[in-house]
Design a protein around this motif. Structure first.
Motif, PDB file in Angstrom:
ATOM      1  N   HIS A  17       0.835  -1.209   0.000  1.00 57.19           N
ATOM      2  CA  HIS A  17       0.000   0.000   0.000  1.00 57.19           C
ATOM      3  C   HIS A  17       0.868   1.257   0.000  1.00 57.19           C
ATOM      4  CE1 HIS A  17       0.915   0.241   4.272  1.00 57.19           C
ATOM      5  NE2 HIS A  17       0.362  -0.932   4.492  1.00 57.19           N
ATOM      6  N   CYS A  65       3.554  -2.080  -8.640  1.00 55.10           N
ATOM      7  CA  CYS A  65       3.581  -0.868  -7.834  1.00 55.10           C
ATOM      8  C   CYS A  65       4.905  -0.109  -7.958  1.00 55.10           C
ATOM      9  CB  CYS A  65       3.339  -1.276  -6.387  1.00 55.10           C
ATOM     10  SG  CYS A  65       3.120   0.074  -5.271  1.00 55.10           S
ATOM     11  N   LEU A 180      -3.968   2.658  -2.003  1.00 57.23           N
ATOM     12  CA  LEU A 180      -3.219   1.760  -2.895  1.00 57.23           C
ATOM     13  C   LEU A 180      -2.823   2.504  -4.158  1.00 57.23           C
ATOM     14  CD1 LEU A 180      -5.784  -1.187  -2.674  1.00 57.23           C
ATOM     15  CD2 LEU A 180      -3.591  -1.085  -1.488  1.00 57.23           C
ATOM     16  N   TRP A 185      -4.550  -1.343  -7.060  1.00 56.39           N
ATOM     17  CA  TRP A 185      -6.013  -1.354  -6.936  1.00 56.39           C
ATOM     18  C   TRP A 185      -6.647  -2.058  -8.136  1.00 56.39           C
ATOM     19  CZ3 TRP A 185     -10.237  -1.800  -4.585  1.00 56.39           C
ATOM     20  CH2 TRP A 185     -11.456  -1.564  -5.240  1.00 56.39           C
TER      21      TRP A 185
END
Length: 195
Positions: A17, A65, A180, A185
């Motif tokens: 996150h 990410c 996120l 997400w």
């Protein structure tokens, strides 16, 4: 050969996150670390296995990410080590595999409180630097860790975002998008994870 200083950030990242990102980015930009590797842990014996997504899914979320962060990268080294695995084993394995790097640990203040219970913690403390970021913690840090030259206290922002709370909110159909990255997400939403 120029040695790179690598900070190792261990976690289940279930899911990764913005708190993880903010912290890692702060650490790499405000200290002498060249890179931070997110070491995705296969299965922590202390965590509930039922809520833990498979290794490949969590690794893929970390990779998605971190794509746009040059100094942050995913590491799956622990997937290939015998279980149960201990941090000291991972460190030794990484040193053998990457002799050109110097490794350090990154941990929250909460983990430092129980660090004396880790396997071979004295060896870790003597051979590696440990970057400790602040957490809101109950109780005291043992005296032996307060003035140790290998423990570097970092004045990073205190971020109290919990992956557990994110999973619970997703299960209750609450909007967790601000917590996120959009890549993570979209990935969770696509697969219907944590529902």
């Amino acid at each position: 050969m120029n040695q790179k200083k690598i900070g190792l950030y261990f976690g289940s990242f279930n899911p990764i996150h913005v708190g993880h990102l903010i912290l890692a980015n702060y650490l790499v930009e405000h200290n002498d670390l060249d890179e931070i590797w997110f070491v995705v842990t296969p299965q922590n014996p202390f965590k509930d296995k039922r809520t833990l997504l498979g290794n490949s899914y969590r690794l893929e979320m970390v990779q998605l990410c971190l794509k746009k962060y040059e100094k942050l990268c995913a590491c799956d080294i622990e997937f290939y080590l015998p279980q149960p695995n201990y941090t000291i084993d991972t460190l030794i394995h990484l040193e053998e595999k990457y002799p050109q790097h110097v490794f350090s640990l990154i941990m929250g203040e909460d983990n430092l409180k129980s660090f004396h219970k880790w396997k071979n913690y004295e060896v870790i403390l003597n051979r590696y630097s440990i970057y400790v970021y602040p957490r809101i913690v109950e109780g005291n840090i043992p005296e032996q860790f307060k003035e140790n030259p290998h423990i570097i206290y970092v004045k990073a922002p205190i971020i109290e975002i919990s992956a557990t709370a994110i999973r619970e909110d997703i299960a209750k159909n609450r909007n967790v998008q601000p917590l996120l990255s959009s890549e993570v997400w979209n990935y969770i939403d696509k697969w219907g994870f944590y529902k």
